[in-house]
Structure formats: C-alpha cells, structure tokens
Write a protein that holds these residues in place. Structure first.
Motif, mmCIF file in Angstrom:
data_model
loop_
_atom_site.group_PDB
_atom_site.id
_atom_site.type_symbol
_atom_site.label_atom_id
_atom_site.label_comp_id
_atom_site.label_asym_id
_atom_site.label_seq_id
_atom_site.Cartn_x
_atom_site.Cartn_y
_atom_site.Cartn_z
ATOM 1 N N PHE A 218 -1.122 15.425 -1.631
ATOM 2 C CA PHE A 218 -2.545 14.704 -1.234
ATOM 3 C C PHE A 218 -2.192 13.622 -0.227
ATOM 4 N N VAL A 219 -0.949 12.968 -0.295
ATOM 5 C CA VAL A 219 -0.377 12.077 0.754
ATOM 6 C C VAL A 219 -0.387 12.574 2.182
ATOM 7 N N VAL A 220 0.490 13.571 2.065
ATOM 8 C CA VAL A 220 0.669 14.409 3.284
ATOM 9 C C VAL A 220 -0.585 15.108 4.051
ATOM 10 N N GLY B 116 -10.546 5.771 4.748
ATOM 11 C CA GLY B 116 -9.489 6.620 4.383
ATOM 12 C C GLY B 116 -8.029 6.377 4.669
ATOM 13 N N TYR B 117 -7.739 5.440 5.604
ATOM 14 C CA TYR B 117 -6.600 4.994 5.840
ATOM 15 C C TYR B 117 -6.128 3.889 4.949
ATOM 16 N N VAL B 118 -7.135 3.175 4.415
ATOM 17 C CA VAL B 118 -6.811 2.021 3.160
ATOM 18 C C VAL B 118 -6.141 2.907 2.098
ATOM 19 N N ALA B 119 -7.203 3.930 1.732
ATOM 20 C CA ALA B 119 -6.886 4.871 0.608
ATOM 21 C C ALA B 119 -5.401 5.591 0.709
ATOM 22 N N LEU B 120 -5.039 5.920 1.888
ATOM 23 C CA LEU B 120 -3.869 6.552 2.163
ATOM 24 C C LEU B 120 -2.603 5.488 1.802
ATOM 25 N N PHE C 222 -2.244 5.319 -1.936
ATOM 26 C CA PHE C 222 -1.596 6.220 -2.433
ATOM 27 C C PHE C 222 -0.242 6.306 -2.095
ATOM 28 N N GLN C 223 0.147 5.961 -0.789
ATOM 29 C CA GLN C 223 1.622 5.830 -0.464
ATOM 30 C C GLN C 223 2.307 4.702 -1.304
ATOM 31 N N LEU C 224 1.755 3.795 -1.847
ATOM 32 C CA LEU C 224 2.228 2.987 -2.425
ATOM 33 C C LEU C 224 2.708 3.355 -3.895
ATOM 34 N N ILE C 225 1.386 4.180 -4.520
ATOM 35 C CA ILE C 225 1.726 4.687 -5.506
ATOM 36 C C ILE C 225 3.160 5.921 -5.754
#
Length: 729
Positions: free
Chosen positions: A6-8, A177-181, A184-187
């Motif tokens: 998902f992140v990629v 979308g960028y905030v969500a990214l 998720f990158q932190l997760i």
C-alpha cells in the motif's frame, strides 16, 4: 507485506498525480504547448534520479537501519513546503527558454515533495531486502507495484479527478493523500523490523561495464521512444492532453508486467524484436507522408511502443543484480539513463533537428544494446549490401505508395522485414542500418512528403512546414493547416482557407468603418493583415516568434498590408495583462497550435482580460473550429456567465469546398449585437440552451465532456489533406 504494498502504491500514485496536476496548472502559462508537458517530464525524471541517487549513497553509507530514521525526518520536513504551503495556480513568465523556465518553477514549487516521493519505492525495497519477510529475496516486485500505482494515477486523472473536480479540490485531495502516506510510513517503521545489518562503505558488488552500458541503453531507449511516440501523436494527429498520457501509461505498464513475481513476457516479443524495429523504421516515414488515417497511425504507434517497451523492460529485469546489495545501484543507473534520454528527446533534439529524429535514435540505441548483449561486432560485406538496399528502398518508398496505395505499404513492410531478418544474423548490422538511416532521414523524409517542402523547422512549439502543392502554398503545424496562398502573381494576394474574402471576420473588417484598432491572437500566415487600410492599426499577438519570420519570408500577406502592423511575442493573455492597449474595436482569438486548446484564453478570467482591453462597442470573435472537440459549448456558457451577448456563425471556403469554420462573437454592447445579427446574419444564441454546460475558469477546465465523437470519426478516417481550389486548372 500488504502494508508495504500500500505504501509503495500510494506513493507512486501521488507522485504521478501531482505531475498531472502541476502540468495542468503550468500549461496555460505557456500557451498550452505540448512541449511544456515534455519539459515537465524531464524535471520529473531529474527529480526521480536525484531521489534514487540520494537513497543509494546514503543507504550505502548509513545502512537501511539508520536511514529509516532519516527517511521519516525527510517526509516530515516536506511539510515546510508544498503540501504544507499552498500551490499557486498562476505564474509570471521570465525571458528564459521555456524548458528552463518550467524546470526552475517546478523546482521551487513541488521539487521538495517530489524528491521525497521518489525515494520511497527504492527505500522500501531496501527495507524489505533487509527484513525477515519472505519476499526479501525478490524485492523487485515492489517496483512493479509502484509502477502500477503510477499507471492507475495516469488513467484515473482525466476520467475522474479532472472530470469532476476543480484544481483547488484536486490539490486538497492530494494533500490528504500525502498526510495518509506519512501516517502509514510511520506504521511501517514501527511494524517492519530489520535484521542485523553490516554496513559496507565500499562498492556493494562488482558489476561489469558491459551490463551497466546495457542498463543505460535499454532505459534511455525506452524513454526516448515513448516520448517520440508522444510527439508523433500530438504533433501529427492531435495535441490533446489525453493522448499525452497514453504512451507514458504504456511505458509504465511494461514495468508492471515485467517487474513482478511471475513476469508476463511472451517469448515471441523478444524473439521477433527485430521485426518490430523494422516496422518502426517504416512507420517513421509513413507518418511523414500522412498516407494512412490517423486512427490507424495512432493505434499502430501505441502497439509498436508496447512491444518495444516490453523488450527493454524484460531485458532490464533479466539483467538485474541477483545480489540485493546491487539493488539501489541498479535503480540509480536506470533513472540516470532515463533522465538523459528524456533530456535528449525533449530539450536537445528540437534544437538541432527539424523532424522526429529522436524516434530513429531511440531505435538505434535499442539495436546497440541488443548488439552489445550478443557481443557480435563483425561487419561482413553482405551486411553493407543489405543496409544499402534498405536505404534505397526507403528513399523510393513513395513510389510504392503512389502505385499500389495501401498495398504498397504492406509490400514495403514485407521487404523491410526480409532485410531486417537478414541483418538479424549479424546483430551489429541492425545498429549500422539505423545509424545510416539517421544520417539520411531528412532526405528520405522529404522524398515521402506530398508536394515540395520548401521549408521545415522544429522548435518547442511543434514542427512548422511550408509546402507547395500544385498551385498553392500551405503553412502547417503538424496536421493542421494554418494558412494558404495561391502561387500565381495575381491569386497570391487574395487569402484562401479560413480568411478568404467571404469569411465572417473579413466581412467585419471590410464593412465596418469604425474599426480602427484591431487585435489578432495567433498570426498564422498573417492573411488578415491583407484587408487593413492605412487608417487601421493591427496588433498581432503570437506565442512563437519563429512563426513571424516564416510568415514574412514565405507568404506575401504581411508584406502587402497597408495598415500599421505591430507584433507582440509571448502568451496573449500575459501580453494583454502587461501591455496598455485598451480600446480595441475587434479582437480575433485564433491561437490554436494544431488542434490544441489554449483553455486559459477561454476561461472567465481569460475572457475578462480581453474585455478589459475592449472598446465599449467592441466585439471579441473566437475561431472555435476544432477537429476533435466541441469548443463552442463551454466557450458560449462561459461568455454568458459574464453577462455577454453571444452570436454564432459558420463558414466554408467556396473556392475549395473545405475549411469549415465555426465562429463565436462575444460583446457587451446591444447595438453591436444587433448589427452582427441584422447586417451580417449572425445567429444570436439563447442562454437557456447552455445552462447545463459547466463554466470554464482558471480553476476548472475539462475537454473530456466536449469530445465530439462524430468529428473524431470523420477526421481519423480522412486521408485527403490538401484540397485543390476551384481556380486551379
């Protein structure tokens, strides 16, 4: 692992969507030229290379374990720029060349966030390679998922985001979308653990120079060819934004199909790659001759590009480093070669070539890569004979076309395939053949053209040709005729085509005595200047300064004009805003390059700029003719939203029976509207008939709902391009 997918995916989706959003924002500032999009592509590739280079060297120095902390810090720091700050929708122009000006503006607007997004795919792959996940032995599959995200961003933008939302809303969606990214990158940072890692500051693995050269050639060839096919589509068929993204989508799709756990690559594609190259060579010259309906040309170019890109990407995937320590270096070389290929095709070739020469150069690079992989450099005499036969065949190819029509093209293709089959036995022969064709391309291409090409040039706005056919001279931009004159001494002083003496605009010029100050946006051959008298001033606003020189040198209209003629070079809207030229009684807007739509001239804000320079009783006349798009509906709806009276008229050049034209007149003066209706037989339109048409603004324009399927079908199935006027015997 699905979290990493998902992140990629979302990072690549956002990466390419911001490309399209910023491209749409930038295009109007430079007159809507396709080459603005080409300049954007070069910036995106440069930023991608910078991100890959940074990731490669820093990961090699710090190791992925420590780099993860830096990665989170970089993502957080991007909020200091866009998307943390607003993104302007209008920009001021400079005196720098277009490509450099675009590059610098992109650098200071989306440069930081684009750089961050470009690192995520390669960092995530390194992350997986050093994790305990089962996929650690083949992290390259994430590259395929990344390209699928990019592909989906391209295909959904024109049909969903651009179609339903204005630019401000698109930017806000992108920010969310960028905030969500980032979240998720932190997760991922918390969940995905790294195995014990030993950092080696020396070169990771030894890779032969031959393999590195192959990576460079395959990567550059694919980029050059997808850009050159884009050039063919937009300059020879239609400069429609949707056609800009199709070749890029095919380029990305080839990565998706090859860089996955079970690559999809039918063996026949590679086995018969030489036949596809041979087809590409013949296709290059057939496009110049305009011998086929554009629908066939468009479909053939896209199918050809798909097979070529599949060949390049499959060979890249098969030659990838099996040792994961070479992963970042592999992507670094690919991105660097892709950047150089884009720079070459978009910035360099238009300066020194007057045709789509990058197409043949891309094929040459592919042949050279295949040759290097086979390690065959012998050049027996038989190869030279075949090369000579190929050059002679293509030089005389138009004879086949004239004698056998379409069957002649098929015959030519068969013979070309026979020659390429013979050259395949000696791989170096393919490279020699393409190098010879590159040298002779201009002469061969001129021999394929219909008529006598007395001048041809290429710049960042397109390819301009001046052709003498029969007893008439034509100026063309791609496939679109921008003016014509007869060659005989008497007839050449009377314009033909859109501005013939019976044209509605010409009748206004000749019949209304109070027209003293006139502005025309878009020069073409300058034919309207012929109708001016000594008491009239005529200001031409032309985006491309080279057009002025061509019109003066090869057409007589500007030289025989009696009026006071002035020229303003640059985007018309910007020029109107910066130059104090108020009081125009007539403004003619005819600024279409090919069939591209300069939408920024048709928005509420754009029309208001012209209105501010219009006399109280003045009128703005738009030449709304287009082969593919119904420009009239959004233009009329927008004019009505400004409280204007709108009138409509059509016209056909009776000397040719061709050059159908649609005209829209916009005025805020009742007397002027009544005169157009009663004296000149213009049809006044009813506002209620256009109430359901969405108004165009600087924040929203969209041509997709206005595609005219009937016009498209008629145009793409047409093979007759140059009409013969009735007075030609």
């Amino acid at each position: 692992m699905y979290l990493l997918y998902f992140v990629v995916f979302i990072s690549a989706f956002l990466l390419f969507q911001i490309e399209l959003i910023i491209g749409k924002i930038f295009l109007p500032n430079y007159g809507g030229s396709y080459f603005v999009w080409g300049a954007c592509i070069v910036f995106f590739q440069a930023a991608l290379f910078a991100g890959y280079a940074f990731s490669h060297f820093v990961i090699r120095w710090l190791g992925i374990t420590r780099y993860r902390f830096l990665h989170l810090a970089i993502i957080a720091s991007s909020f200091l720029f866009f998307p943390g700050r607003s993104l302007p929708l209008r920009y001021s122009l400079t005196n720098l060349p277009i490509v450099i000006d675009v590059f610098l503006k992109l650098l200071v607007t989306i440069g930081p966030v684009f750089f961050v997004l470009s690192t995520i795919s390669i960092v995530t792959q390194s992350w997986v390679a050093n994790s305990k996940l089962p996929q650690k032995n083949n992290p390259y599959i994430l590259f395929g998922i990344s390209n699928f995200g990019s592909f989906l961003a391209l295909m959904t933008y024109p049909f969903i985001f651009e179609n339903y939302y204005d630019l401000s809303f698109q930017v806000n969606i992108w920010r969310i979308g960028y905030v969500a990214l980032a979240v998720f990158q932190l997760i991922v940072f918390i969940v995905i653990k790294i195995e014990k890692e030993v950092v080696d500051h020396t070169r990771a693995i030894a890779i032969s120079k031959r393999v590195i050269i192959e990576w460079c050639l395959y990567s550059a060839a694919a980029v050059i060819l997808f850009l050159s096919v884009t050039n063919v589509l937009v300059l020879e068929i239609a400069p429609m934004p949707f056609l800009w993204i199709l070749p890029l989508a095919i380029y990305l799709l080839s990565f998706v199909l090859n860089f996955k756990e079970r690559p999809f690559f039918p063996k026949f594609i590679d086995k018969y790659a030489y036949l596809n190259i041979g087809f590409g060579v013949l296709f290059y010259f057939v496009v110049s001759a305009k011998a086929f309906p554009v629908l066939i040309v468009g479909l053939a170019s896209l199918v050809f590009l798909f097979f070529i890109c599949m060949t390049c990407q499959s060979r890249l995937y098969l030659s990838r480093p099996k040792d994961i320590r070479g992963l970042t270096y592999f992507y670094l070389i690919m991105s660097f070669a892709g950047f150089l290929g884009g720079l070459f095709a978009t910035w360099i070739v238009p300066v020194f070539a007057n045709s789509h020469l990058e197409f043949l150069i891309g094929l040459f690079m592919l042949c050279l890569a295949i040759n290097i992989s086979k390690k065959d450099y012998a050049v027996p005499f038989g190869v030279l004979v075949w090369v000579f036969a190929l050059a002679l065949l293509l030089y005389s190819g138009r004879i086949f076309l004239l004698k056998f029509q379409y069957w002649g093209i098929l015959l030519l293709l068969g013979v070309v395939w026979v020659i390429f089959f013979a050259l395949k036995k000696r791989a170096f022969g393919l490279s020699i053949a393409l190098s010879v064709l590159i040298i002779l391309a201009n002469n061969i291409e001129m021999n394929w053209l219909k008529g006598n090409c007395i001048y041809q040039m290429r710049n960042y706005y397109g390819i301009i040709r001046v052709l003498d056919i029969g007893q008439a001279r034509f100026m063309l931009n791609g496939k679109t005729i921008h003016g014509a004159q007869a060659l005989d001494a008497k007839g050449r002083q009377v314009p033909i085509a859109y501005y013939n003496p019976r044209s509605p605009v010409v009748k206004l010029l000749l019949s209304v005595n109070q027209l003293r100050k006139i502005a025309i946006i878009g020069l073409g051959t300058g034919s309207l200047a012929t109708y001016t008298n000594k008491d009239q001033s005529l200001d031409f606003y032309e985006l491309d300064k080279d057009i002025i020189e061509v019109a003066k040198k090869y057409f007589v209209f500007l030289n025989i004009a009696h009026g006071n003629i002035k020229y303003y070079v640059g985007d018309a809207r910007k020029s109107f805003e910066s130059v104090d030229n108020k009081g125009y009684q007539l403004i003619v807007v005819d600024a279409f390059s090919g069939d591209s739509i300069p939408t920024h001239l048709l928005t509420k804000e754009g029309i208001n700029v012209f209105r501010n320079n219009l006399a109280e009783n003045g009128v703005i006349v738009f030449h709304a003719t287009n082969q593919y798009i119904n420009v009239v509906d959004p233009l009329v709806s927008t004019a009505f939203s400004l409280g204007a009276k709108v009138l409509y008229k059509t016209d056909v050049d009776i000397t040719t029976g061709r050059f159908f034209a649609e005209w829209v007149a916009v005025t805020w003066n009742d007397e002027t509207a009544n005169q157009l209706r009663s004296v000149f037989n213009w049809e006044e339109l009813d506002k209620n008939d256009f109430k359901d048409i969405r108004v165009w603004t600087d924040n929203y324009t969209n041509i997709l709902p206005h595609l005219d399927i009937e016009k498209i079908f008629k145009s793409v199935m047409s093979v007759k391009m140059f009409p013969k006027p009735a007075y030609m015997k």
